[in-house]
Design a protein around this motif. Sequence first.
Motif, mmCIF file in Angstrom:
data_model
loop_
_atom_site.group_PDB
_atom_site.id
_atom_site.type_symbol
_atom_site.label_atom_id
_atom_site.label_comp_id
_atom_site.label_asym_id
_atom_site.label_seq_id
_atom_site.Cartn_x
_atom_site.Cartn_y
_atom_site.Cartn_z
ATOM 1 N N LEU A 41 -2.970 1.125 -17.202
ATOM 2 C CA LEU A 41 -4.163 1.012 -16.369
ATOM 3 C C LEU A 41 -3.916 -0.104 -15.356
ATOM 4 N N PRO A 42 -4.415 0.017 -14.140
ATOM 5 C CA PRO A 42 -4.210 -1.056 -13.166
ATOM 6 C C PRO A 42 -4.953 -2.343 -13.544
ATOM 7 N N GLN A 43 -6.124 -2.212 -14.151
ATOM 8 C CA GLN A 43 -6.936 -3.356 -14.568
ATOM 9 C C GLN A 43 -7.704 -2.973 -15.831
ATOM 10 N N GLY A 44 -8.091 -3.992 -16.605
ATOM 11 C CA GLY A 44 -8.924 -3.769 -17.784
ATOM 12 C C GLY A 44 -8.178 -3.071 -18.905
ATOM 13 N N GLY A 45 -8.939 -2.583 -19.878
ATOM 14 C CA GLY A 45 -8.357 -1.900 -21.021
ATOM 15 C C GLY A 45 -7.785 -2.872 -22.029
ATOM 16 N N HIS A 46 -6.855 -2.381 -22.815
ATOM 17 C CA HIS A 46 -6.239 -3.145 -23.895
ATOM 18 C C HIS A 46 -4.728 -3.128 -23.724
ATOM 19 N N GLN A 47 -4.107 -4.272 -23.929
ATOM 20 C CA GLN A 47 -2.647 -4.355 -23.886
ATOM 21 C C GLN A 47 -2.116 -4.055 -25.280
ATOM 22 N N LEU A 48 -1.283 -3.038 -25.391
ATOM 23 C CA LEU A 48 -0.653 -2.710 -26.661
ATOM 24 C C LEU A 48 0.810 -3.130 -26.627
ATOM 25 N N VAL A 49 1.368 -3.347 -27.806
ATOM 26 C CA VAL A 49 2.786 -3.667 -27.936
ATOM 27 C C VAL A 49 3.430 -2.588 -28.792
ATOM 28 N N PHE A 50 4.365 -1.852 -28.210
ATOM 29 C CA PHE A 50 5.143 -0.879 -28.980
ATOM 30 C C PHE A 50 6.234 -1.595 -29.762
ATOM 31 N N THR A 51 6.932 -2.487 -29.068
ATOM 32 C CA THR A 51 8.079 -3.157 -29.669
ATOM 33 C C THR A 51 8.199 -4.580 -29.159
ATOM 34 N N ILE A 52 8.512 -5.460 -30.084
ATOM 35 C CA ILE A 52 8.974 -6.806 -29.752
ATOM 36 C C ILE A 52 10.149 -7.051 -30.677
ATOM 37 N N ALA A 53 11.258 -7.488 -30.118
ATOM 38 C CA ALA A 53 12.459 -7.689 -30.924
ATOM 39 C C ALA A 53 13.348 -8.738 -30.273
ATOM 40 N N THR A 54 14.074 -9.457 -31.113
ATOM 41 C CA THR A 54 15.046 -10.434 -30.623
ATOM 42 C C THR A 54 16.415 -10.122 -31.219
ATOM 43 N N ALA A 55 17.433 -10.529 -30.508
ATOM 44 C CA ALA A 55 18.805 -10.327 -30.985
ATOM 45 C C ALA A 55 18.997 -11.086 -32.295
ATOM 46 N N PRO A 56 19.745 -10.523 -33.227
ATOM 47 C CA PRO A 56 19.958 -11.174 -34.527
ATOM 48 C C PRO A 56 20.498 -12.600 -34.413
ATOM 49 N N THR A 57 21.300 -12.870 -33.407
ATOM 50 C CA THR A 57 21.913 -14.192 -33.259
ATOM 51 C C THR A 57 20.944 -15.278 -32.812
ATOM 52 N N VAL A 58 19.751 -14.887 -32.345
ATOM 53 C CA VAL A 58 18.795 -15.891 -31.850
ATOM 54 C C VAL A 58 17.438 -15.828 -32.563
ATOM 55 N N ARG A 59 17.382 -15.165 -33.692
ATOM 56 C CA ARG A 59 16.116 -15.106 -34.430
ATOM 57 C C ARG A 59 15.754 -16.488 -34.947
ATOM 58 N N GLU A 60 14.468 -16.682 -35.190
ATOM 59 C CA GLU A 60 13.938 -17.954 -35.704
ATOM 60 C C GLU A 60 14.076 -19.096 -34.692
ATOM 61 N N GLN A 61 14.129 -18.766 -33.405
ATOM 62 C CA GLN A 61 14.228 -19.793 -32.366
ATOM 63 C C GLN A 61 13.013 -19.796 -31.441
ATOM 64 N N GLY A 62 11.962 -19.056 -31.807
ATOM 65 C CA GLY A 62 10.732 -19.062 -31.023
ATOM 66 C C GLY A 62 10.707 -18.094 -29.859
ATOM 67 N N ILE A 63 11.731 -17.272 -29.705
ATOM 68 C CA ILE A 63 11.793 -16.364 -28.568
ATOM 69 C C ILE A 63 10.716 -15.286 -28.681
ATOM 70 N N GLY A 64 10.491 -14.754 -29.885
ATOM 71 C CA GLY A 64 9.440 -13.752 -30.079
ATOM 72 C C GLY A 64 8.078 -14.293 -29.682
ATOM 73 N N SER A 65 7.783 -15.519 -30.078
ATOM 74 C CA SER A 65 6.503 -16.135 -29.713
ATOM 75 C C SER A 65 6.393 -16.313 -28.208
ATOM 76 N N LYS A 66 7.483 -16.683 -27.558
ATOM 77 C CA LYS A 66 7.464 -16.844 -26.099
ATOM 78 C C LYS A 66 7.258 -15.503 -25.399
ATOM 79 N N LEU A 67 7.849 -14.447 -25.934
ATOM 80 C CA LEU A 67 7.625 -13.113 -25.362
ATOM 81 C C LEU A 67 6.166 -12.697 -25.524
ATOM 82 N N LEU A 68 5.580 -12.954 -26.693
ATOM 83 C CA LEU A 68 4.158 -12.630 -26.895
ATOM 84 C C LEU A 68 3.279 -13.401 -25.920
ATOM 85 N N THR A 69 3.576 -14.668 -25.722
ATOM 86 C CA THR A 69 2.804 -15.487 -24.779
ATOM 87 C C THR A 69 2.935 -14.946 -23.360
ATOM 88 N N ALA A 70 4.143 -14.575 -22.966
ATOM 89 C CA ALA A 70 4.353 -14.056 -21.610
ATOM 90 C C ALA A 70 3.572 -12.763 -21.386
#
Length: 165
Positions: A80-109
């Motif tokens: 939708l151009p405006q309004g509605g609900h933002q859904l997330v199909f997938t959020i994932a980080t590379a195995p080598t960088v897990r537990e470094q806060g990247i997922g949280s930063k992606l959610l914030t962005a």
Amino acid sequence: MKIEPATVNDLEQIEAIEQAGFNTAEAASLETYRKRLAVLADTFLVARADNSDVLGFIVGPAVKERFVEDWMYEDTPQNLPQGGHQLVFTIATAPTVREQGIGSKLLTALTNVATQAGRTSMALTCLKDRIPFYEKNGFTNVGVADSVHADEIWYNMEKQLKRSV
């Protein structure tokens, strides 16, 4: 590290991260990601290292539906151009960088993108063991989802958004 819109050149790295993070029944194909990029360009973000490697990604549509529905995985809805609900199909980080806060930063962005577009909420489905991560990021568990995706029990997680003024 920077977070920016995904590009066609990122798709192979995105698919590798997808395959490393999800089982065969859960994971989307490279072709699915190609289609999602074409339809969801403004809500498909990557976390990129200084050397341009993709460290993680987040993608999902902005729609009138409050929660992710199984049909959306096969037929990606337009944003939708405006309004509605933002859904997330997938959020994932590379195995080598897990537990470094990247997922949280992606959610914030993506939360920031959704807020600027006047979305009411952000929602996703997750497996039970992922609930604490999403709660830490401001989501509330609103119960078992109707989803039968990959024959798993999924939980609806939702975060109310403040409208940008």
